[in-house]
Design a protein around this motif. Structure first.
Motif, mmCIF file in Angstrom:
data_model
loop_
_atom_site.group_PDB
_atom_site.id
_atom_site.type_symbol
_atom_site.label_atom_id
_atom_site.label_comp_id
_atom_site.label_asym_id
_atom_site.label_seq_id
_atom_site.Cartn_x
_atom_site.Cartn_y
_atom_site.Cartn_z
ATOM 1 N N LEU A 1 10.082 8.946 -5.804
ATOM 2 C CA LEU A 1 11.216 9.812 -5.454
ATOM 3 C C LEU A 1 12.421 9.533 -6.348
ATOM 4 C CD1 LEU A 1 12.640 11.854 -3.625
ATOM 5 C CD2 LEU A 1 13.142 9.963 -2.041
ATOM 6 N N VAL A 2 12.733 8.253 -6.546
ATOM 7 C CA VAL A 2 13.887 7.881 -7.364
ATOM 8 C C VAL A 2 13.735 8.415 -8.788
ATOM 9 C CG1 VAL A 2 15.157 5.954 -8.376
ATOM 10 C CG2 VAL A 2 14.428 5.836 -5.987
ATOM 11 N N LEU A 3 12.536 8.266 -9.340
ATOM 12 C CA LEU A 3 12.303 8.711 -10.712
ATOM 13 C C LEU A 3 12.343 10.236 -10.833
ATOM 14 C CD1 LEU A 3 9.475 6.229 -11.751
ATOM 15 C CD2 LEU A 3 11.834 6.255 -12.566
ATOM 16 N N LYS A 4 11.934 10.919 -9.753
ATOM 17 C CA LYS A 4 11.971 12.384 -9.783
ATOM 18 C C LYS A 4 13.414 12.886 -9.760
ATOM 19 C CE LYS A 4 9.110 16.004 -9.583
ATOM 20 N NZ LYS A 4 7.920 16.177 -10.430
ATOM 21 N N ILE A 5 14.251 12.227 -8.966
ATOM 22 C CA ILE A 5 15.650 12.650 -8.836
ATOM 23 C C ILE A 5 16.497 12.123 -9.989
ATOM 24 C CG2 ILE A 5 17.696 12.462 -7.368
ATOM 25 C CD1 ILE A 5 15.859 12.270 -4.970
ATOM 26 N N TRP A 6 16.183 10.919 -10.457
ATOM 27 C CA TRP A 6 16.984 10.263 -11.488
ATOM 28 C C TRP A 6 16.064 9.784 -12.614
ATOM 29 C CZ3 TRP A 6 19.222 4.686 -11.100
ATOM 30 C CH2 TRP A 6 20.126 4.469 -12.153
ATOM 31 N N PRO A 7 15.643 10.676 -13.506
ATOM 32 C CA PRO A 7 14.700 10.332 -14.589
ATOM 33 C C PRO A 7 15.166 9.174 -15.452
ATOM 34 C CG PRO A 7 14.965 12.708 -14.426
ATOM 35 C CD PRO A 7 16.002 12.098 -13.530
ATOM 36 N N ALA A 8 16.486 9.004 -15.596
ATOM 37 C CA ALA A 8 17.000 7.920 -16.436
ATOM 38 C C ALA A 8 16.619 6.541 -15.904
ATOM 39 C CB ALA A 8 18.526 8.025 -16.536
ATOM 40 N N ALA A 9 16.224 6.478 -14.614
ATOM 41 C CA ALA A 9 15.834 5.191 -14.018
ATOM 42 C C ALA A 9 14.534 4.668 -14.610
ATOM 43 C CB ALA A 9 15.689 5.346 -12.503
ATOM 44 N N GLU A 10 13.860 5.475 -15.419
ATOM 45 C CA GLU A 10 12.626 5.040 -16.084
ATOM 46 C C GLU A 10 12.865 3.763 -16.883
ATOM 47 O OE1 GLU A 10 8.688 5.044 -17.026
ATOM 48 O OE2 GLU A 10 9.637 6.595 -15.794
ATOM 49 N N ALA A 11 14.109 3.611 -17.383
ATOM 50 C CA ALA A 11 14.440 2.413 -18.164
ATOM 51 C C ALA A 11 14.412 1.142 -17.325
ATOM 52 C CB ALA A 11 15.824 2.581 -18.789
ATOM 53 N N LEU A 12 14.430 1.299 -16.003
ATOM 54 C CA LEU A 12 14.442 0.139 -15.099
ATOM 55 C C LEU A 12 13.058 -0.195 -14.560
ATOM 56 C CD1 LEU A 12 17.602 1.092 -12.977
ATOM 57 C CD2 LEU A 12 17.505 -0.400 -14.997
ATOM 58 N N THR A 13 12.025 0.421 -15.115
ATOM 59 C CA THR A 13 10.673 0.249 -14.570
ATOM 60 C C THR A 13 9.830 -0.775 -15.328
ATOM 61 O OG1 THR A 13 9.842 2.088 -15.906
ATOM 62 C CG2 THR A 13 10.639 2.606 -13.685
ATOM 63 N N LYS A 14 10.425 -1.480 -16.290
ATOM 64 C CA LYS A 14 9.675 -2.499 -17.028
ATOM 65 C C LYS A 14 9.701 -3.808 -16.246
ATOM 66 C CE LYS A 14 9.025 0.201 -20.599
ATOM 67 N NZ LYS A 14 9.603 1.416 -19.992
ATOM 68 N N ASN B 1 10.180 -7.384 -15.181
ATOM 69 C CA ASN B 1 11.019 -8.411 -15.809
ATOM 70 C C ASN B 1 11.237 -9.647 -14.949
ATOM 71 O OD1 ASN B 1 12.692 -7.377 -13.881
ATOM 72 N ND2 ASN B 1 14.401 -6.900 -15.265
ATOM 73 N N PHE B 2 10.765 -9.646 -13.699
ATOM 74 C CA PHE B 2 10.929 -10.832 -12.857
ATOM 75 C C PHE B 2 9.768 -10.937 -11.880
ATOM 76 C CE2 PHE B 2 12.807 -13.074 -9.115
ATOM 77 C CZ PHE B 2 12.973 -14.297 -9.736
ATOM 78 N N LEU B 3 8.950 -11.964 -12.043
ATOM 79 C CA LEU B 3 7.789 -12.209 -11.184
ATOM 80 C C LEU B 3 6.836 -11.009 -11.145
ATOM 81 C CD1 LEU B 3 9.474 -14.045 -8.157
ATOM 82 C CD2 LEU B 3 8.255 -15.060 -10.094
ATOM 83 N N GLY B 4 6.800 -10.259 -12.228
ATOM 84 C CA GLY B 4 5.857 -9.154 -12.333
ATOM 85 C C GLY B 4 6.352 -7.838 -11.787
ATOM 86 N N GLU C 1 13.122 -4.034 -12.245
ATOM 87 C CA GLU C 1 14.385 -3.974 -11.505
ATOM 88 C C GLU C 1 14.336 -2.879 -10.436
ATOM 89 O OE1 GLU C 1 18.056 -4.129 -13.896
ATOM 90 O OE2 GLU C 1 16.717 -4.485 -15.605
ATOM 91 N N LEU C 2 13.842 -1.707 -10.820
ATOM 92 C CA LEU C 2 13.739 -0.620 -9.854
ATOM 93 C C LEU C 2 12.734 -0.966 -8.769
ATOM 94 C CD1 LEU C 2 14.594 2.217 -9.030
ATOM 95 C CD2 LEU C 2 12.764 3.130 -10.488
ATOM 96 N N GLY C 3 11.660 -1.633 -9.160
ATOM 97 C CA GLY C 3 10.666 -2.060 -8.178
ATOM 98 C C GLY C 3 11.255 -3.000 -7.145
ATOM 99 N N TRP C 4 12.065 -3.962 -7.605
ATOM 100 C CA TRP C 4 12.722 -4.891 -6.677
ATOM 101 C C TRP C 4 13.682 -4.150 -5.751
ATOM 102 C CZ3 TRP C 4 11.755 -9.544 -5.035
ATOM 103 C CH2 TRP C 4 11.014 -10.440 -5.820
ATOM 104 N N PHE C 5 14.420 -3.210 -6.316
ATOM 105 C CA PHE C 5 15.382 -2.459 -5.507
ATOM 106 C C PHE C 5 14.670 -1.698 -4.388
ATOM 107 C CE2 PHE C 5 17.650 1.507 -4.620
ATOM 108 C CZ PHE C 5 18.893 1.021 -4.243
#
Length: 503
Positions: A142-155, A157-160, A163-167
């Motif tokens: 849902l977040v990526l559909k509404i806010w495509p720029a959040a794709e940059a936060l999907t790599k 980077n912490f314990l597998g 950032e978006l995943g943790w959020f």
């Protein structure tokens, strides 16, 4: 604020005699005002069935080589087996009126009950974390559909996890903890809401997928060059049935956590008949329908409904679909995997750990195990969850045999909270070695069947074999080493109750 009002039965009884090592208000006996009615259990089962994990497990059974209609038949058979087992454990919990870890004290001892309770808690914590992660993945869509720029936060980077995943994960984590922290009455209200709500989403998803498939379904679809012959097909259908049962073996074991709040045995049976049979069969049929419709669209069965959601163009419909699935997954997760360990951890030290504190422990551990890494490693899932999950069958068998066949359904409710060395359920140092011995025997065999490659052909049947062995081992060990005091006192209590009823 406790998880539910203090029961009148405890207020009227001399509960000051209860050991603080075995009692707090959250695990107290039910009062006279059991408030989980037929509708609540009906909605409970609606919430219990509809989760991403259950859908994935059901559709994933196509790998057995079954045709679509054969898989549907096997799943419906599994639902009926769950119905029978849930009646056995649920009505027992309703009669005694205590949560599962306290109920287990009669068969394993007032301290020995921590063995089945903590084993159940381990399975629940792992699945709680995994289901929370799966729900967070839906929110990410849902977040990526509404806010495509959040794709940059999907790599990652912490314990597998990214950032978006943790959020998204922590967001779902907080919401579920808030529900449990408010107590069992809030859990009941969430279940009443989430259960019917998800059916709207499931039917909408099924109709949308069918529409894209041109309303065509291939019920003869199967994986493999040729369909299974008659007897191999029968074996695969039975395997599918018992694998579904194994998927819900933990909730079956601790069903007393909920049915103990019901006012009568009839309420439990009616709730199971409507909620379990009707919802379960409908869930299985709708799940297979969605999978076969997806087959027409994508050329393969989709065992993750979030993959279907990514193709929805309308943001409004997508938001509605994701909200419904998130609510459903959270509802299923709370009733199946959050309530149980909260009680189980509280049972370890009731004077220090309340229901709320047990819930916090569960939530924290669900982060510590990094469930996204656990879920992505099939070997770990099979060894860890498959192995411990295989022990649920023997536990059900031992506890049911002890309650129905040895004690003839007679349990002294108040003695379950006594740590008197001469108490009925204290046995030796608080542990009933008869049940422990039976569990080592039945559980050892069940583990071998579930984990040793040489037994892979019968590994789907670890749960029913474990139950049969649990019942047999319990009866044999208690015949060889009878607990005369507990057995005699329970029969005396039964005779006194019968005499009082006839006066």
């Amino acid at each position: 604020m406790t998880s539910h009002p203090r029961p009148e039965a405890v207020a009227d009884a001399p509960h000051t005699r209860y050991s603080t090592r075995l009692y707090n208000a959250d695990i107290a006996p039910r009062g006279d005002d059991g408030h989980w009615r037929t509708w609540d259990l009906f909605a409970w089962w609606m919430s219990a069935w509809h989760s991403l994990g259950n859908y994935t497990a059901a559709v994933g059974l196509l790998v057995l080589g079954l045709m679509g209609w054969q898989l549907a038949l096997g799943l419906c058979l599994g639902v009926y087996i769950i119905y029978v087992a849930s009646n056995v454990m649920g009505t027992a919990g309703q009669k005694v009126g205590v949560p599962f870890p306290v109920f287990a004290r009669a068969s394993f001892g007032v301290f020995g009950s921590n063995i089945p309770a903590l084993l159940r808690a381990i399975v629940a914590v792992a699945w709680y974390g995994i289901q929370t992660y799966l729900a967070s993945v839906v929110v990410m869509v849902l977040v990526l559909k509404i806010w495509p720029a959040a794709e940059a936060l999907t790599k990652p980077n912490f314990l597998g996890l990214s950032e978006l995943g943790w959020f998204c994960f922590l967001g779902m984590w907080v919401v579920q903890l808030a529900v449990l922290y408010r107590g069992m009455e809030t859990v009941r209200k969430l279940s009443d809401f989430a259960g019917p709500t998800i059916w709207v989403g499931m039917f909408a998803l099924a109709i949308w997928t069918l529409g894209r498939a041109g309303w065509k379904l291939n019920w003869n679809y199967h994986i493999g060059a040729a369909p299974l012959e008659f007897w191999p097909a029968i074996g695969a259908i039975l395997a599918a049935a018992f694998l579904l049962v194994s998927d819900l073996s933990g909730p079956i074991l601790n069903f007393a956590d909920f049915t103990r709040l019901s006012p009568s045995r009839k309420t439990v049976i009616n709730g199971n008949r409507l909620g379990l049979l009707v919802n379960g069969i409908a869930f299985c049929l709708v799940s297979v329908t969605i999978a076969l419709a997806a087959l027409e669209v994508y050329g393969k069965a989709i065992n993750d409904p979030t993959e279907l959601l990514k193709d929805i163009d309308s943001v409004t419909i997508l938001i509605l679909s994701i909200v419904l699935i998130a609510i459903a997954t959270a509802g299923a997760n709370v009733v199946l995997n959050f309530v149980s360990p909260a009680y189980d951890f509280s049972n370890v030290a009731p004077h220090k750990i309340s229901f709320r504190t047990g819930g916090v422990i569960t939530a924290v551990l669900s982060i510590v195990i990094t469930p996204w890494n656990l879920y992505s490693n099939p070997v770990v899932v099979n060894l860890f969850l498959g192995g411990i999950g295989a022990l649920m069958g023997p536990l059900v068998g031992i506890i049911a045999a002890d309650f129905y066949l040895i004690r003839k359904t007679m349990v002294d409710q108040h003695a379950l909270y006594s740590d008197d060395p001469n108490g009925k359920y204290f046995y030796g140092r608080g542990t009933n070695m008869n049940s422990v011995i039976a569990f080592v025997i039945a559980g050892g065999v069940a583990l071998c069947i579930a984990l040793v490659p040489a037994f892979s052909a019968i590994s789907p049947f670890a749960w029913p074999i474990g139950i049969v062995l649990g019942v047999a081992a319990c009866l044999v060990v208690n015949r060889i080493r009878p607990n005369l005091q507990a057995r005699t006192e329970d029969l005396q209590a039964q005779a006194a109750e019968t005499a009082a009823a006839t006066e």
